[in-house]
Design a protein around this motif. Structure first.
Motif, mmCIF file in Angstrom:
data_model
loop_
_atom_site.group_PDB
_atom_site.id
_atom_site.type_symbol
_atom_site.label_atom_id
_atom_site.label_comp_id
_atom_site.label_asym_id
_atom_site.label_seq_id
_atom_site.Cartn_x
_atom_site.Cartn_y
_atom_site.Cartn_z
ATOM 1 N N LEU A 154 0.869 -1.174 0.000
ATOM 2 C CA LEU A 154 0.000 0.000 0.000
ATOM 3 C C LEU A 154 0.907 1.226 0.000
ATOM 4 N N GLY A 155 0.709 2.111 -0.972
ATOM 5 C CA GLY A 155 1.514 3.324 -1.058
ATOM 6 C C GLY A 155 0.678 4.541 -0.729
ATOM 7 N N THR A 156 1.196 5.432 0.113
ATOM 8 C CA THR A 156 0.509 6.702 0.397
ATOM 9 C C THR A 156 1.511 7.843 0.204
ATOM 10 N N GLY A 157 1.085 9.066 0.566
ATOM 11 C CA GLY A 157 1.915 10.234 0.275
ATOM 12 C C GLY A 157 1.878 10.457 -1.221
ATOM 13 N N ARG A 158 3.051 10.609 -1.874
ATOM 14 C CA ARG A 158 3.014 10.668 -3.339
ATOM 15 C C ARG A 158 3.242 9.279 -3.925
ATOM 16 N N GLY A 159 3.125 8.257 -3.071
ATOM 17 C CA GLY A 159 3.268 6.856 -3.492
ATOM 18 C C GLY A 159 4.502 6.223 -2.866
ATOM 19 N N GLU A 160 5.286 7.050 -2.146
ATOM 20 C CA GLU A 160 6.598 6.598 -1.676
ATOM 21 C C GLU A 160 6.580 5.991 -0.278
ATOM 22 N N LYS A 161 5.466 6.239 0.470
ATOM 23 C CA LYS A 161 5.374 5.668 1.832
ATOM 24 C C LYS A 161 4.701 4.310 1.712
ATOM 25 N N LEU A 162 5.399 3.261 2.094
ATOM 26 C CA LEU A 162 4.918 1.907 1.798
ATOM 27 C C LEU A 162 4.619 1.091 3.037
ATOM 28 N N LEU A 163 3.541 0.312 2.934
ATOM 29 C CA LEU A 163 3.255 -0.712 3.943
ATOM 30 C C LEU A 163 3.035 -2.013 3.179
ATOM 31 N N PRO A 164 3.652 -3.105 3.612
ATOM 32 C CA PRO A 164 3.428 -4.366 2.896
ATOM 33 C C PRO A 164 1.969 -4.805 3.000
ATOM 34 N N VAL A 165 1.483 -5.467 1.974
ATOM 35 C CA VAL A 165 0.101 -5.956 1.936
ATOM 36 C C VAL A 165 0.161 -7.475 1.782
ATOM 37 N N LEU A 166 -0.636 -8.175 2.601
ATOM 38 C CA LEU A 166 -0.668 -9.635 2.526
ATOM 39 C C LEU A 166 -1.294 -10.066 1.199
ATOM 40 N N SER A 167 -0.635 -10.993 0.510
ATOM 41 C CA SER A 167 -1.172 -11.467 -0.765
ATOM 42 C C SER A 167 -0.940 -12.972 -0.869
ATOM 43 N N ARG A 168 -2.020 -13.705 -1.096
ATOM 44 C CA ARG A 168 -1.916 -15.154 -1.255
ATOM 45 C C ARG A 168 -1.996 -15.460 -2.747
ATOM 46 N N ASN A 169 -1.356 -16.523 -3.162
ATOM 47 C CA ASN A 169 -1.431 -16.995 -4.559
ATOM 48 C C ASN A 169 -0.672 -16.085 -5.525
ATOM 49 N N THR A 170 -0.564 -16.608 -6.738
ATOM 50 C CA THR A 170 0.036 -15.836 -7.825
ATOM 51 C C THR A 170 -1.093 -15.377 -8.742
ATOM 52 N N PHE A 171 -1.011 -14.140 -9.186
ATOM 53 C CA PHE A 171 -2.005 -13.606 -10.120
ATOM 54 C C PHE A 171 -1.382 -13.554 -11.524
ATOM 55 N N HIS A 172 -2.229 -13.800 -12.525
ATOM 56 C CA HIS A 172 -1.722 -13.925 -13.901
ATOM 57 C C HIS A 172 -2.238 -12.778 -14.760
ATOM 58 N N TRP A 173 -1.316 -12.167 -15.477
ATOM 59 C CA TRP A 173 -1.604 -10.937 -16.211
ATOM 60 C C TRP A 173 -1.208 -11.057 -17.677
ATOM 61 N N VAL A 174 -1.935 -10.331 -18.513
ATOM 62 C CA VAL A 174 -1.501 -10.084 -19.885
ATOM 63 C C VAL A 174 -1.360 -8.573 -20.023
ATOM 64 N N LEU A 175 -0.240 -8.157 -20.612
ATOM 65 C CA LEU A 175 0.020 -6.717 -20.759
ATOM 66 C C LEU A 175 0.002 -6.370 -22.238
ATOM 67 N N ALA A 176 -0.808 -5.378 -22.582
ATOM 68 C CA ALA A 176 -0.868 -4.912 -23.971
ATOM 69 C C ALA A 176 -0.031 -3.636 -24.055
ATOM 70 N N LEU A 177 1.100 -3.720 -24.774
ATOM 71 C CA LEU A 177 2.003 -2.564 -24.898
ATOM 72 C C LEU A 177 1.504 -1.690 -26.044
ATOM 73 N N ALA A 178 1.411 -0.393 -25.785
ATOM 74 C CA ALA A 178 0.830 0.518 -26.778
ATOM 75 C C ALA A 178 1.896 1.028 -27.741
ATOM 76 N N LYS A 179 1.412 1.557 -28.858
ATOM 77 C CA LYS A 179 2.321 2.276 -29.763
ATOM 78 C C LYS A 179 2.550 3.649 -29.144
ATOM 79 N N GLY A 180 3.803 3.987 -28.856
ATOM 80 C CA GLY A 180 4.096 5.287 -28.230
ATOM 81 C C GLY A 180 3.837 5.245 -26.735
ATOM 82 N N GLY A 181 4.370 6.237 -26.023
ATOM 83 C CA GLY A 181 4.213 6.268 -24.571
ATOM 84 C C GLY A 181 3.291 7.402 -24.140
ATOM 85 N N LEU A 182 3.163 7.588 -22.841
ATOM 86 C CA LEU A 182 2.463 8.749 -22.284
ATOM 87 C C LEU A 182 3.376 9.338 -21.212
ATOM 88 N N SER A 183 3.364 10.676 -21.112
ATOM 89 C CA SER A 183 4.179 11.322 -20.090
ATOM 90 C C SER A 183 3.369 11.395 -18.800
#
Ligand code: C5P
Length: 309
Positions: A154-183
């Motif tokens: 879990l990230g708070t502040g601007r995302g840099e303050k972290l607390l670990p989060v309990l997570s069971r199992n492995t999650f499976h993802w597919v990532l679609a990479l776009a043409k070009g990036g975003l700033s």
């Protein structure tokens, strides 16, 4: 005279996806207050460090041409900041092998910076603790502490303050990479603009989502994924709507823009389902390329070069 060839240090650092990204108000320092749940994914960059006469950065792999090799690279800042802290010159060559999409919303630059901190700690035998490295990481960028930490957090502040989060199992993802990036700053600015015109609906809190992680229930997690930056990323790159639809049509449980985008991340029921979704999505012509990944995985870590021959 015998000259000793310095041994390189190799570090692997993971990409991240934000399972929950609630963006609050713009702060006086130009950042937004965040509540986010990160998961580190098996898609990785590899960073090799070797002593040299000067600080140099080389970048290989997909999208390498779009990555600066001078002081604009976060790796440069990581090396100079750490060297300054320990009172030495950053005399090192750093070779980045990109596996994480460049400007893709998956914290690729942050992963490389985290890898540099871990790598120099080993190369220079500094024995800095993870907490000491995390302090430097948070000065470099909002996502760098998580790239060090890995797992689920879990990230708070601007995302840099972290607390670990309990997570069971492995999650499976597919990532679609776009043409070009975003700033990233542009996506945040677009969200502020959209909010100024009338609110795009804000996501709620992360409690139920964290329960679904603790239970290891991917169907439940899929229903709870949320990203306040998604509306802004879709506004800047409307074609991502088609990508998100195509992933669901291909059989994913849910699809979400990853961080500030434009990578789209699809949660799948199993490893086999992820392979099927990736094959179908590749054929749909809605993205540049497709990757399969699993999470959570650990943070930036030195790889034993002898163990890989
Ligand atoms: O921290 P980092 O350098 O990765 O952030 C890049 C940019 O993203 C910031 O300059 C800011 O415009 C935006 N940002 C933000 N709020 C955050 C994190 C990033 O507005 N919590």
């Amino acid at each position: 005279m015998l000259s000793v060839v310095p041994r390189p240090v190799l570090v692997r650092a993971p990409a991240k996806v934000n399972l929950h990204l609630a963006v609050g108000d713009l702060r006086p320092d130009g950042y937004h207050e965040l509540t986010t749940v990160f998961q580190a994914l098996s898609l990785c960059d590899e960073v090799e460090l070797v002593p040299a006469k000067a600080l140099t950065i080389k970048v290989r792999g997909e999208g390498a041409r779009d990555v600066p090799t001078d002081r604009r690279n976060l790796v440069w800042k990581a090396a100079t900041r750490l060297a300054h802290k320990v009172g030495r010159d950053p005399l090192v060559e750093i070779v980045i092998d990109k596996g994480i999409p460049v400007a893709g919303g998956m914290a690729g630059g942050s992963a490389d910076a985290a890898a540099t901190l871990v790598g120099l700690n080993a190369l220079w035998h500094l024995d800095l603790t993870r907490d000491e490295l995390a302090d430097i990481a948070s000065e470099l960028g909002s996502d760098v502490p998580f790239s060090l930490h890995g797992g689920s957090a879990l990230g708070t502040g601007r995302g840099e303050k972290l607390l670990p989060v309990l997570s069971r199992n492995t999650f499976h993802w597919v990532l679609a990479l776009a043409k070009g990036g975003l700033s990233t700053p542009e996506v945040y600015r677009e969200l502020d603009r959209l909010r100024g015109q009338g609110q795009p609906p804000r996501i709620g809190d992360a409690q139920k989502l964290m329960q679904s992680l603790a239970a290891g229930d991917s169907a439940q997690l899929a229903a709870l994924l949320g990203n306040d930056l998604q509306a802004a990323a879709l506004s800047l790159k409307p074609e991502l709507r088609r990508t998100l639809r195509a992933g669901i049509n291909a059989g994913a449980l849910a699809g979400i823009v990853s961080g500030s985008g434009p990578t789209c991340a699809f949660l799948c029921e199993s490893a086999d389902a992820a392979i099927e979704v990736s094959t179908e999505l590749s054929g749909a012509g809605v993205c540049r390329s497709v990757r399969v990944a699993a999470g959570p995985v650990g943070g930036a870590k030195v790889i034993d070069l002898e163990s890989i021959g």
